[in-house]
Design a protein around this motif. Structure first.
Motif, PDB file in Angstrom:
ATOM      1  N   ASP A   1       0.732  -1.563  -0.162  1.00 39.21           N
ATOM      2  CA  ASP A   1       0.022   0.008  -0.160  1.00 39.21           C
ATOM      3  C   ASP A   1       0.632   1.326  -0.260  1.00 39.21           C
ATOM      4  O   ASP A   1       1.559   1.000   0.588  1.00 39.21           O
ATOM      5  CB  ASP A   1      -0.212  -0.392   1.127  1.00 39.21           C
ATOM      6  CG  ASP A   1      -1.571   1.175   1.263  1.00 39.21           C
ATOM      7  OD1 ASP A   1      -1.582   2.342   0.746  1.00 39.21           O
ATOM      8  OD2 ASP A   1      -2.838   0.600   2.013  1.00 39.21           O
TER       9      ASP A   1
ATOM     10  N   SER B   1      -5.760  -2.984  -2.062  1.00 36.82           N
ATOM     11  CA  SER B   1      -5.242  -1.263  -1.060  1.00 36.82           C
ATOM     12  C   SER B   1      -6.027  -0.632  -2.459  1.00 36.82           C
ATOM     13  O   SER B   1      -6.384  -0.469  -3.206  1.00 36.82           O
ATOM     14  CB  SER B   1      -4.368  -0.750  -1.928  1.00 36.82           C
ATOM     15  OG  SER B   1      -4.109   0.517  -1.478  1.00 36.82           O
TER      16      SER B   1
ATOM     17  N   ARG C   1      -2.900   3.782   6.152  1.00 37.45           N
ATOM     18  CA  ARG C   1      -2.986   2.068   5.273  1.00 37.45           C
ATOM     19  C   ARG C   1      -4.831   2.025   4.963  1.00 37.45           C
ATOM     20  O   ARG C   1      -4.904   2.162   6.157  1.00 37.45           O
ATOM     21  CB  ARG C   1      -2.261   1.246   6.090  1.00 37.45           C
ATOM     22  CG  ARG C   1      -2.164   0.083   5.355  1.00 37.45           C
ATOM     23  CD  ARG C   1      -0.869  -0.710   6.185  1.00 37.45           C
ATOM     24  NE  ARG C   1      -0.628  -1.621   5.089  1.00 37.45           N
ATOM     25  CZ  ARG C   1      -0.773  -2.849   5.191  1.00 37.45           C
ATOM     26  NH1 ARG C   1      -1.805  -3.289   6.381  1.00 37.45           N
ATOM     27  NH2 ARG C   1      -0.556  -3.950   4.280  1.00 37.45           N
TER      28      ARG C   1
END
Ligand SMILES: [Zn+2]
Length: 119
Positions: free
Chosen positions: A11, A34, A20
């Motif tokens: 990510d 992600s 994140r």
């Protein structure tokens, strides 16, 4: 078959300071993708809303299948969680319509089948 290898989502959000943001399997909590790899949120899957991703990890793919979708004929492969085998969506292998070719190689994951972590 050896031990199951689970990848961690790479990510890049740290660079933008956004933190994140990860999508995980609803059943076994393995990480798939992600938030920053979403190409479009404007898709529908079998179970409702679905997202189009550029990159997904920890999945296994079914055989090629020709499927007639709302946007025309496509060759797709079903996507399963590599850890718990739940069906998650599909991958676009080939699109017939020129306007749909951008989806080739991308992944549909159903929102209903994932958990969000980090936001
Ligand atoms: Zn799973």
């Amino acid at each position: 078959m050896g031990r199951l290898f689970i990848e961690t989502v790479n990510d890049n959000s740290g660079e933008g300071g956004g933190g994140r943001k990860i999508f995980k399997c609803k059943w076994c909590k393995v990480e798939f993708a992600s938030y920053y790899d979403i190409f479009s949120k404007d898709f529908r899957g079998r179970f409702g809303r679905a997202y189009l991703f550029r990159k997904v990890v920890n999945i296994s793919l079914g055989p090629n299948e020709e499927r007639s979708l709302a946007s025309g004929l496509h060759t797709v492969r079903d996507i399963y969680c590599t850890s718990c085998q739940q069906i998650l969506g599909w991958k676009y292998e080939k699109a017939v319509e020129e306007s749909q070719k951008f989806k080739e190689g991308m992944f549909i994951l159903e929102k209903e089948r994932m958990l969000k972590e980090g936001w």
